[in-house]
Design an enzyme around this catalytic site. Sequence first.
Site, short mmCIF file in Angstrom:
data_model
loop_
_atom_site.label_atom_id
_atom_site.label_comp_id
_atom_site.label_asym_id
_atom_site.label_seq_id
_atom_site.Cartn_x
_atom_site.Cartn_y
_atom_site.Cartn_z
N GLU A 72 56.51 75.45 36.93
CA GLU A 72 57.75 75.44 37.70
C GLU A 72 58.12 74.03 38.15
O GLU A 72 59.29 73.62 38.07
CB GLU A 72 57.63 76.35 38.94
CG GLU A 72 57.41 77.82 38.63
CD GLU A 72 55.94 78.20 38.63
OE1 GLU A 72 55.65 79.38 38.91
OE2 GLU A 72 55.09 77.32 38.35
N GLY A 111 45.85 73.68 48.07
CA GLY A 111 47.28 73.49 48.24
C GLY A 111 47.82 73.97 49.57
O GLY A 111 48.59 73.26 50.24
N ARG A 112 47.43 75.17 49.98
CA ARG A 112 47.98 75.72 51.22
C ARG A 112 47.42 75.06 52.46
O ARG A 112 47.89 75.30 53.57
CB ARG A 112 47.74 77.23 51.26
CG ARG A 112 46.28 77.64 51.11
CD ARG A 112 46.16 79.12 50.82
NE ARG A 112 44.79 79.54 50.52
CZ ARG A 112 44.22 79.47 49.32
NH1 ARG A 112 44.90 78.96 48.29
NH2 ARG A 112 43.00 79.91 49.12
N GLU A 163 47.09 84.24 50.78
CA GLU A 163 46.45 83.67 49.60
C GLU A 163 44.99 83.35 49.89
O GLU A 163 44.14 83.41 48.99
CB GLU A 163 47.19 82.40 49.16
CG GLU A 163 46.81 81.93 47.76
CD GLU A 163 47.74 80.85 47.23
OE1 GLU A 163 48.60 81.17 46.38
OE2 GLU A 163 47.63 79.69 47.68
N LYS A 183 50.79 84.65 35.99
CA LYS A 183 51.14 83.46 35.22
C LYS A 183 50.88 83.69 33.73
O LYS A 183 51.69 83.31 32.87
CB LYS A 183 50.32 82.26 35.71
CG LYS A 183 50.74 81.71 37.05
CD LYS A 183 49.90 80.48 37.39
CE LYS A 183 50.31 79.87 38.70
NZ LYS A 183 49.52 78.67 39.04
#
Length: 537
Positions: free
Chosen positions: A216, A267-268, A354, A500
């Site tokens: 993305e 990431g989070r 997540e 994905k």
Amino acid sequence: MDLFKDFGKMKAVQKLEQLAQTPYSLTDPTSLPPERIASYRTSACGFDFLYSTQRVDKKVMQTLQELADEACLVEQFKAMKSGAIMNKIIGHESEDRPALHTACRDIFTQTPCASQATAEAKTQLARLQKFLTDLDKGIITNHQGQSFTTMVQVGIGGSDLGPRALYQALKPYCQHGRQACFIANVDPDDAADVLSGIDLSRTLVNVVSKSGTTLETLTNEQLVRSALTAAGLNPARHMIAVTGQGSPMDDPDQYLAAFHMYDYIGGRYSATSMVGGVTLAFALGYENFLELLRGGNAADLAGEQEDITQNLPLLMALLGIWNRNFLGYNTLAILPYSQALLRFPAHLQQCDMESNGKQVSRSGKPVSWKTGPIVWGEPGTNGQHAFYQLLHQGTEIVPAEFIGFRSSQYQQDIVVNNSTSQQKLLANMLAQSLALAAGRPAANPNKSFSGNRPNSLLIADQLTPYSMGALLALYEHKITMQGFCWNINSFDQEGVQLGKMLANRILSELAEKKENTQLPADAPELALLKAANLKNR
């Protein structure tokens, strides 16, 4: 010491199951006396946490302390901060690495917990400071010698939600003539909307992807590159990158500058690394970004206290476990009474769901207990005129966490009917907390409120870079401490991979040039494409 203990086998869990048979009632006329409200309160890093409206008493609190001790929650937290391998599943292939987001903030002492990671964080901060200084001094300009006024961050998931929420929360602190925008959704309308509202010639585009291969993000990057080229601009002079060292994006020929993120920061949990730091420091200024880190570091230190009534993130975590595992509540509403925190619930939604949306323990076995709740929320008082009806009278009991500030950010207010807007905002927050807890019986069943709907209040003086950093880290630690207690890995996200993979199979059929083997004629992906009228075959 064995830090990985099965939740269901702990002695404190069995005690709590017994206590949950007769939880504290909040609806009796004497349930919320002044002394309870005063004593069920703790403070840390500028926040006061009020939890008298939770269904707990002294016995429950004592047993929650026993649970924290038995599960070694503070020991696990300290081990995480020191660089222990927390991101792993024993006996199975996993990422098998530390979780060192706290190292980004552990820069204010001579003895950091994880010295190498903190040294790397300091190196990136120094590079960022120099980059910002070069922008301020006019050393880095556009092709016409003009300064850059806008930064567009292109990323998705943890490369978008946290930084976007923090920027939204701290917009009053933006430097004069600076702003930030964000592009995340691969929906082309998202990028088109952002790009249509900015001057591309005075815009820096910050592309954020650890691997440099996120589909993305790469798609949106190419869309932005095309827009820059169409405007007669050289993308290499307008684009910077935040990526893993040595990734395909770590390329000085393609980017004006590149900052690094590291595998040991998920990431989070990355908003206080360069993932959020570059855009936030550009818009807010370097010193304000440091204040954000100071607030986060204060919460990091608060998480080391052994006593749960003195350890704010641990207390929040344990009250959440009491509601989830023992009272059986499936969801959690995050309700900030601050419009600036508009996107903060969305960030917490990712960070919590997540992290703790897992059904396998760190021992690689299916869990036999409930793990993370469904997290959602919106700012008040808007929510009061939307979904609060269900919170008060619905059949699903939803624990709530209110967040508020005694003063507004802009300090622009007015007195109407003898009270300011900020006073009205806070009065509504306190009233909702009491109403959910105490309820109100009535002869008319349609006007009766059953109460016993647990909630808590988190309140600080004002939403500043420091308090925002503290708030962010308090919730990060609440989430990871719950994961430690449930004995799950809060630092991977295998659950996003299947979607994905299937998306790539469908894209292979939609692609103009077929690079992969075509799907079998009876593949469900093909049938779904046809049913959706997206492909004829």
